[in-house]
Scaffold this active site. Structure first.
Site, PDB file in Angstrom:
ATOM      1  N   SER A   1       0.800  -1.228   0.000  1.00  0.00           N
ATOM      2  CA  SER A   1       0.000   0.000   0.000  1.00  0.00           C
ATOM      3  C   SER A   1       0.833   1.278   0.000  1.00  0.00           C
ATOM      4  O   SER A   1       0.376   2.297  -0.496  1.00  0.00           O
ATOM      5  CB  SER A   1      -0.961  -0.001   1.182  1.00  0.00           C
TER       6      SER A   1
ATOM      7  N   HIS B   1      -5.116  -3.086  -3.111  1.00  0.00           N
ATOM      8  CA  HIS B   1      -4.677  -2.124  -4.131  1.00  0.00           C
ATOM      9  C   HIS B   1      -4.467  -2.766  -5.498  1.00  0.00           C
ATOM     10  O   HIS B   1      -3.999  -2.106  -6.428  1.00  0.00           O
ATOM     11  CB  HIS B   1      -3.393  -1.432  -3.676  1.00  0.00           C
TER      12      HIS B   1
ATOM     13  N   LYS C   1     -11.352   1.131  -2.162  1.00  0.00           N
ATOM     14  CA  LYS C   1     -10.239   1.639  -2.975  1.00  0.00           C
ATOM     15  C   LYS C   1     -10.741   1.772  -4.423  1.00  0.00           C
ATOM     16  O   LYS C   1     -11.542   2.643  -4.689  1.00  0.00           O
ATOM     17  CB  LYS C   1      -9.040   0.705  -2.840  1.00  0.00           C
TER      18      LYS C   1
HETATM   19  C1  LIG Z   1      -7.110   0.083   3.050  1.00  0.00           C
HETATM   20  C2  LIG Z   1      -6.475  -1.236   3.280  1.00  0.00           C
HETATM   21  C3  LIG Z   1      -7.076  -2.205   4.084  1.00  0.00           C
HETATM   22  C4  LIG Z   1      -8.283  -1.907   4.918  1.00  0.00           C
HETATM   23  O1  LIG Z   1      -9.419  -1.778   4.172  1.00  0.00           O
HETATM   24  P1  LIG Z   1     -10.621  -0.857   4.691  1.00  0.00           P
HETATM   25  O2  LIG Z   1     -11.789  -1.377   3.968  1.00  0.00           O
HETATM   26  O3  LIG Z   1     -10.252   0.532   4.359  1.00  0.00           O
HETATM   27  O4  LIG Z   1     -10.707  -1.084   6.185  1.00  0.00           O
HETATM   28  C5  LIG Z   1      -6.491  -3.443   4.158  1.00  0.00           C
HETATM   29  N1  LIG Z   1      -5.362  -3.723   3.482  1.00  0.00           N
HETATM   30  C6  LIG Z   1      -4.736  -2.808   2.726  1.00  0.00           C
HETATM   31  C7  LIG Z   1      -3.477  -3.181   2.018  1.00  0.00           C
HETATM   32  C8  LIG Z   1      -5.275  -1.543   2.609  1.00  0.00           C
HETATM   33  O5  LIG Z   1      -4.645  -0.613   1.885  1.00  0.00           O
END
Ligand SMILES: *Cc1c(COP(=O)(O)O)cnc(C)c1O
Length: 386
Positions: free
Chosen positions: A178, A206, A237
């Protein structure tokens, strides 16, 4: 006692770690308005520009009319809507897997799933740069043994697997990291998992929407599959919505549905969010031009920054970090960019390891080439000054 926390916050501030809140006035997009000022934004994870897509909004609005707002209860009581059932079916079908289970967020998915998969008789092997939600899920699961291997170091992972005495094993990794934007060595991970009898959990927050045919993500793109591979997809995302799904084999996901506590004891996702996510998946699958645009913007950005001599990390995803190192310098650079009308997120510890503060540039299919050029020129100006 309150003074203790006051002192801690002061030290936090002195170390250049204080975070602020900036209320955004309006929807996500290439431009965001804050305090009445419009900024060109490169900090959202709305990679395909679906968060404010008219079709996705319309799906949410008509579900709102039909279902109201809240789900009313957890999925196992009476909060499981028909639209959530459809979403779970379509998500699994999209990724070519047997079954999926929806959670209220990716964070909650990992907190729920890991304690079901992992116990005192399980050895866990986790990449050093894994997302906080994986780290916390592992903590909650209290594995019999835990190896945090250096980022993407397959030799270290193999050695640890060879030395492990526990038979039950899980290898855990982000699919796309991320804060670095690089893709995990998925082939090698799957190969090691297979040879050492381990399960493989890939957090593709991602990757899904961005990589692979029909945006199926890093796991699908790498071609790995099998009974012991489990993938997390977050809806917040590239899908521009909210919530998350865990996708894998029937047996594994059936068991998660019975036991994951963040699924059992948390109110189900609002039907309107499920409806918006279904529409977003439909758009993400069909609209290859969004991924083309994202790739082209990425190439332009990488080339531009390299020409200016900036230390941009190579990336084929939507995430393009520029390494700065020092916490205060990264803050100064972000502030100087703001003054030029550009919003880029400064990322500091504990989100990233000490001494690796960076500007995390994220691109979206709704950006235009000229906007990327604008960013490159502002960044090179700021880089020389700050
Ligand atoms: C954003 C994110 C999460 C968490 O997801 P949410 O739905 O925002 O709680 C988990 N893993 C990664 C790699 C992320 O970037």
């Amino acid at each position: 006692m309150i003074n203790l926390y006051r002192e801690r916050q002061k030290a936090w501030q002195r170390a250049g770690l204080q975070r602020g809140f900036r209320p955004v006035q309006g929807a996500q997009g290439a431009e965001l308005t804050c305090d009445g000022r419009t900024l060109l934004a490169f900090c959202s994870n709305d990679y395909l520009g679906l968060a404010n897509d008219p079709r996705v909004r319309e799906a949410a609005a008509s579900a709102l009319t039909h279902y109201g707002v809240g789900a009313g209860a957890s999925a196992l009581v009476c909060g499981y809507s028909d639209v959530q059932a459809e979403l779970e079916r379509e998500l699994a079908e999209w990724l070519g897997q047997a079954r999926s289970l929806v959670f209220s967020s990716g964070y909650l998915a990992h907190l729920g799933v890991l304690p079901v998969l992992v116990d005192q008789n399980t050895a866990v092997f986790s990449d050093a740069l894994n997302h906080a939600s994986l780290i916390d899920g592992i903590r909650l699961a209290r594995p019999g043994a835990l190896t945090v291997y250096p980022h993407a170091d397959m030799n270290a992972l193999e050695q640890a697997l060879q030395q492990s005495s526990l038979r039950q094993r899980w290898i855990i990794s982000d699919g796309v990291f991320s804060m670095d934007g690089d893709v995990a060595p998925l082939h090698d991970l799957a190969d090691l998992a297979e040879r050492h009898g381990a399960g493989l959990l890939i957090d593709d927050a991602h990757g899904v929407g961005v990589l692979g045919a029909q945006g199926r993500g890093s796991v699908a793109e790498s071609g790995i599959r099998g009974e012991h591979v489990l993938t997390t997809v977050t809806f917040g995302k590239a899908l521009g919505s909210s919530g998350a799904g865990v996708v894998g084999s029937q047996a594994l996901v059936d068991w998660l549905a019975q036991r994951a506590r963040t699924h059992m004891f948390s109110t189900a996702l609002p039907p309107l969010v499920c409806a918006a996510t279904r529409k977003a998946i439909e758009c993400a699958r069909a609209e290859e031009f969004r991924r083309d645009q994202l790739r082209n913007l990425g190439k332009r950005l990488q080339m531009g920054l390299r020409e200016q001599g900036l230390p941009v990390v190579p990336s084929v995803t939507a995430i393009h970090p520029v390494m700065v190192g020092d916490n205060r310098r990264v803050m100064k650079m972000a502030e100087a960019l703001q003054a030029l009308g550009i919003w880029v997120a400064p990322i500091r510890p504990p989100t990233v390891p000490d001494g690796t503060a960076r500007l995390r540039i994220s691109l979206s299919a709704v950006h235009e080439m000229e906007q990327v050029d604008c960013l490159v020129s502002a960044l090179s100006q700021v880089w020389r000054k700050e």
